[in-house]
Design a protein around this motif. Sequence first.
Motif, PDB file in Angstrom:
ATOM      1  N   THR A  45       1.149  -1.193   0.158  1.00  0.00           N
ATOM      2  CA  THR A  45       0.016  -0.259   0.164  1.00  0.00           C
ATOM      3  C   THR A  45       1.017   1.050   0.102  1.00  0.00           C
ATOM      4  O   THR A  45       1.501   1.411   0.670  1.00  0.00           O
ATOM      5  CB  THR A  45      -0.651  -0.113   1.272  1.00  0.00           C
ATOM      6  OG1 THR A  45      -1.855  -0.868   1.627  1.00  0.00           O
ATOM      7  CG2 THR A  45      -1.727   1.411   1.276  1.00  0.00           C
ATOM      8  N   HIS A  46       0.842   2.060  -1.073  1.00  0.00           N
ATOM      9  CA  HIS A  46       1.903   3.157  -1.217  1.00  0.00           C
ATOM     10  C   HIS A  46       0.875   4.350  -0.619  1.00  0.00           C
ATOM     11  O   HIS A  46       0.078   4.764  -0.769  1.00  0.00           O
ATOM     12  CB  HIS A  46       2.123   3.274  -2.549  1.00  0.00           C
ATOM     13  CG  HIS A  46       3.256   2.237  -2.921  1.00  0.00           C
ATOM     14  ND1 HIS A  46       3.144   2.054  -4.822  1.00  0.00           N
ATOM     15  CD2 HIS A  46       3.486   1.195  -2.247  1.00  0.00           C
ATOM     16  CE1 HIS A  46       3.971   0.424  -4.665  1.00  0.00           C
ATOM     17  NE2 HIS A  46       4.547   0.641  -3.263  1.00  0.00           N
ATOM     18  N   LEU A  47       2.058   5.279  -0.749  1.00  0.00           N
ATOM     19  CA  LEU A  47       1.783   6.463  -0.047  1.00  0.00           C
ATOM     20  C   LEU A  47       2.519   8.200  -1.127  1.00  0.00           C
ATOM     21  O   LEU A  47       3.502   8.160  -0.580  1.00  0.00           O
ATOM     22  CB  LEU A  47       1.864   6.854   1.471  1.00  0.00           C
ATOM     23  CG  LEU A  47       0.718   6.443   3.232  1.00  0.00           C
ATOM     24  CD1 LEU A  47       1.204   6.145   3.948  1.00  0.00           C
ATOM     25  CD2 LEU A  47      -0.788   7.258   3.161  1.00  0.00           C
ATOM     26  N   GLY A  48       1.830   8.502  -1.316  1.00  0.00           N
ATOM     27  CA  GLY A  48       2.132   9.905  -2.034  1.00  0.00           C
ATOM     28  C   GLY A  48       1.505  10.666  -1.603  1.00  0.00           C
ATOM     29  O   GLY A  48       2.127  11.331  -1.103  1.00  0.00           O
ATOM     30  N   CYS A  49       0.454  11.150  -1.965  1.00  0.00           N
ATOM     31  CA  CYS A  49      -0.344  12.491  -1.797  1.00  0.00           C
ATOM     32  C   CYS A  49      -0.813  13.071  -0.264  1.00  0.00           C
ATOM     33  O   CYS A  49      -0.653  14.232   0.589  1.00  0.00           O
ATOM     34  CB  CYS A  49      -1.742  13.531  -2.297  1.00  0.00           C
ATOM     35  SG  CYS A  49      -2.996  12.521  -2.722  1.00  0.00           S
ATOM     36  N   GLU A  50      -0.974  12.109   0.654  1.00  0.00           N
ATOM     37  CA  GLU A  50      -1.418  11.374   1.737  1.00  0.00           C
ATOM     38  C   GLU A  50      -2.369  12.498   1.862  1.00  0.00           C
ATOM     39  O   GLU A  50      -3.463  13.068   2.842  1.00  0.00           O
ATOM     40  CB  GLU A  50      -0.430  11.770   2.857  1.00  0.00           C
ATOM     41  CG  GLU A  50       0.499  10.792   2.762  1.00  0.00           C
ATOM     42  CD  GLU A  50       1.719  10.758   3.556  1.00  0.00           C
ATOM     43  OE1 GLU A  50       1.220  10.559   4.591  1.00  0.00           O
ATOM     44  OE2 GLU A  50       3.036  11.336   4.013  1.00  0.00           O
ATOM     45  N   HIS A  51      -3.387  12.552   1.349  1.00  0.00           N
ATOM     46  CA  HIS A  51      -5.070  13.627   1.435  1.00  0.00           C
ATOM     47  C   HIS A  51      -6.115  13.099   0.379  1.00  0.00           C
ATOM     48  O   HIS A  51      -6.597  14.357   0.236  1.00  0.00           O
ATOM     49  CB  HIS A  51      -4.065  15.094   1.479  1.00  0.00           C
ATOM     50  CG  HIS A  51      -3.624  15.390   0.807  1.00  0.00           C
ATOM     51  ND1 HIS A  51      -2.436  16.480   0.922  1.00  0.00           N
ATOM     52  CD2 HIS A  51      -4.020  16.424  -0.154  1.00  0.00           C
ATOM     53  CE1 HIS A  51      -2.094  16.432  -0.774  1.00  0.00           C
ATOM     54  NE2 HIS A  51      -3.140  16.942  -1.280  1.00  0.00           N
ATOM     55  N   GLY A  52      -5.582  11.929  -0.118  1.00  0.00           N
ATOM     56  CA  GLY A  52      -6.669  11.895  -1.112  1.00  0.00           C
ATOM     57  C   GLY A  52      -6.622  12.054  -1.961  1.00  0.00           C
ATOM     58  O   GLY A  52      -7.536  11.945  -2.881  1.00  0.00           O
ATOM     59  N   VAL A  53      -5.917  12.878  -2.901  1.00  0.00           N
ATOM     60  CA  VAL A  53      -5.674  12.692  -4.439  1.00  0.00           C
ATOM     61  C   VAL A  53      -6.023  12.296  -5.041  1.00  0.00           C
ATOM     62  O   VAL A  53      -6.090  11.995  -6.391  1.00  0.00           O
ATOM     63  CB  VAL A  53      -5.201  14.633  -4.543  1.00  0.00           C
ATOM     64  CG1 VAL A  53      -5.320  15.028  -5.861  1.00  0.00           C
ATOM     65  CG2 VAL A  53      -5.782  15.338  -3.611  1.00  0.00           C
ATOM     66  N   CYS A  54      -4.073  11.301  -4.960  1.00  0.00           N
ATOM     67  CA  CYS A  54      -3.533  10.525  -6.052  1.00  0.00           C
ATOM     68  C   CYS A  54      -4.011   8.902  -6.003  1.00  0.00           C
ATOM     69  O   CYS A  54      -3.886   8.203  -6.993  1.00  0.00           O
ATOM     70  CB  CYS A  54      -2.072  10.331  -5.792  1.00  0.00           C
ATOM     71  SG  CYS A  54      -2.024   9.523  -4.358  1.00  0.00           S
ATOM     72  N   GLY A  55      -4.918   8.701  -5.433  1.00  0.00           N
ATOM     73  CA  GLY A  55      -4.952   7.114  -5.090  1.00  0.00           C
ATOM     74  C   GLY A  55      -4.301   5.586  -4.749  1.00  0.00           C
ATOM     75  O   GLY A  55      -4.522   5.356  -4.778  1.00  0.00           O
ATOM     76  N   ALA A  56      -2.945   6.485  -4.617  1.00  0.00           N
ATOM     77  CA  ALA A  56      -1.972   5.327  -4.530  1.00  0.00           C
ATOM     78  C   ALA A  56      -2.390   4.161  -3.609  1.00  0.00           C
ATOM     79  O   ALA A  56      -1.510   3.475  -2.916  1.00  0.00           O
ATOM     80  CB  ALA A  56      -0.358   5.805  -4.292  1.00  0.00           C
ATOM     81  N   CYS A  57      -3.015   5.265  -2.099  1.00  0.00           N
ATOM     82  CA  CYS A  57      -3.042   3.950  -1.168  1.00  0.00           C
ATOM     83  C   CYS A  57      -4.106   3.462  -1.272  1.00  0.00           C
ATOM     84  O   CYS A  57      -4.771   2.344  -0.092  1.00  0.00           O
ATOM     85  CB  CYS A  57      -3.229   5.025  -0.023  1.00  0.00           C
ATOM     86  SG  CYS A  57      -4.645   5.611   0.034  1.00  0.00           S
ATOM     87  N   THR A  58      -4.356   2.876  -2.202  1.00  0.00           N
ATOM     88  CA  THR A  58      -6.170   2.191  -2.552  1.00  0.00           C
ATOM     89  C   THR A  58      -6.582   0.806  -1.734  1.00  0.00           C
ATOM     90  O   THR A  58      -5.152   0.803  -2.208  1.00  0.00           O
ATOM     91  CB  THR A  58      -6.622   2.583  -3.517  1.00  0.00           C
ATOM     92  OG1 THR A  58      -7.123   4.394  -4.635  1.00  0.00           O
ATOM     93  CG2 THR A  58      -7.815   2.204  -3.852  1.00  0.00           C
ATOM     94  N   VAL A  66     -11.487   2.047  -0.831  1.00  0.00           N
ATOM     95  CA  VAL A  66     -11.157   3.381   0.425  1.00  0.00           C
ATOM     96  C   VAL A  66      -9.958   3.702  -0.270  1.00  0.00           C
ATOM     97  O   VAL A  66      -9.223   2.898  -0.570  1.00  0.00           O
ATOM     98  CB  VAL A  66     -11.807   2.663   1.494  1.00  0.00           C
ATOM     99  CG1 VAL A  66     -12.854   1.995   1.557  1.00  0.00           C
ATOM    100  CG2 VAL A  66     -10.965   1.756   2.027  1.00  0.00           C
ATOM    101  N   ARG A  67      -9.487   4.840   0.463  1.00  0.00           N
ATOM    102  CA  ARG A  67      -7.861   5.831   0.645  1.00  0.00           C
ATOM    103  C   ARG A  67      -7.481   5.682   2.023  1.00  0.00           C
ATOM    104  O   ARG A  67      -8.194   5.767   3.023  1.00  0.00           O
ATOM    105  CB  ARG A  67      -8.379   7.142   0.680  1.00  0.00           C
ATOM    106  CG  ARG A  67      -9.002   7.449  -1.661  1.00  0.00           C
ATOM    107  CD  ARG A  67      -8.650   7.038  -2.043  1.00  0.00           C
ATOM    108  NE  ARG A  67      -8.269   8.579  -3.011  1.00  0.00           N
ATOM    109  CZ  ARG A  67      -7.979   8.374  -4.455  1.00  0.00           C
ATOM    110  NH1 ARG A  67      -7.904   6.924  -5.083  1.00  0.00           N
ATOM    111  NH2 ARG A  67      -8.591   9.639  -5.282  1.00  0.00           N
ATOM    112  N   GLY A  68      -7.083   4.171   1.502  1.00  0.00           N
ATOM    113  CA  GLY A  68      -6.085   4.415   3.365  1.00  0.00           C
ATOM    114  C   GLY A  68      -4.980   5.518   4.286  1.00  0.00           C
ATOM    115  O   GLY A  68      -5.338   4.976   4.857  1.00  0.00           O
ATOM    116  N   CYS A  69      -4.829   6.272   2.833  1.00  0.00           N
ATOM    117  CA  CYS A  69      -4.484   7.639   3.769  1.00  0.00           C
ATOM    118  C   CYS A  69      -5.234   8.629   4.331  1.00  0.00           C
ATOM    119  O   CYS A  69      -5.653   9.465   5.781  1.00  0.00           O
ATOM    120  CB  CYS A  69      -3.594   8.568   2.660  1.00  0.00           C
ATOM    121  SG  CYS A  69      -4.802   9.222   1.559  1.00  0.00           S
ATOM    122  N   LEU A  70      -6.957   8.152   4.233  1.00  0.00           N
ATOM    123  CA  LEU A  70      -8.187   9.171   4.382  1.00  0.00           C
ATOM    124  C   LEU A  70      -9.020   8.173   5.655  1.00  0.00           C
ATOM    125  O   LEU A  70      -8.841   9.254   6.717  1.00  0.00           O
ATOM    126  CB  LEU A  70      -8.952   9.586   3.659  1.00  0.00           C
ATOM    127  CG  LEU A  70      -8.665  10.618   2.283  1.00  0.00           C
ATOM    128  CD1 LEU A  70      -9.281  11.170   1.665  1.00  0.00           C
ATOM    129  CD2 LEU A  70      -7.726  11.416   3.661  1.00  0.00           C
TER     130      LEU A  70
END
Length: 168
Positions: A45-58, A66-70
């Motif tokens: 599970t990757h973290l990019g923007c960490e505010h729900g924009v990039c989708g990397a953490c889906t 879901v967004r794992g960062c949100l």
Amino acid sequence: MTPDPEASGTVRVQMAVNGRPVNAEISACTSLADFLRGELGLTGTHLGCEHGVCGACTLEVDGVAVRGCLMLAVQADGARVRTVEGLDDPLGRALKAAFVARNALQCGFCTPGMLATLHEAIGAGLAPERGAVRAALSGNFCRCTGYEAIVDAAMDVIRAREETADAR
Ligand code: FES
Ligand code: FES
């Protein structure tokens, strides 16, 4: 989820992650993505923007992307969580194989989120149309591929599933 009176600000959570039971005491403000990566070592599970924009953490919680960062880890208490490491059902394996066959990744940073989004969307009956695939992936950013190969991979999987269904 049970507050721990001995440890202020921590809570105990239980969830099934990739089919395995997890029971942990964590800070109440830990995101689900940080919990999976930092506490469980599931760094797929990757973290990019960490505010729900990039989708990397889906990732998937109870079958929903879901967004794992949100999402806080405590919000997943009692849930079934699936990360890219656990994407091993027939659809998940087909998606991974199609990404390889179509060269649908370069650096791979976006790939776990792309796979999770497509897994949910195709599993829910995504229409076999490039526009529909693009719309489903509109919340997932890729800086490398130009998206065409990703859409090709998704279309391969959707068509193969349709052919299998037709053959029944
Ligand atoms: S890291 Fe979660 S949406 Fe970008
Ligand atoms: S493959 Fe590099 S960001 Fe998508």
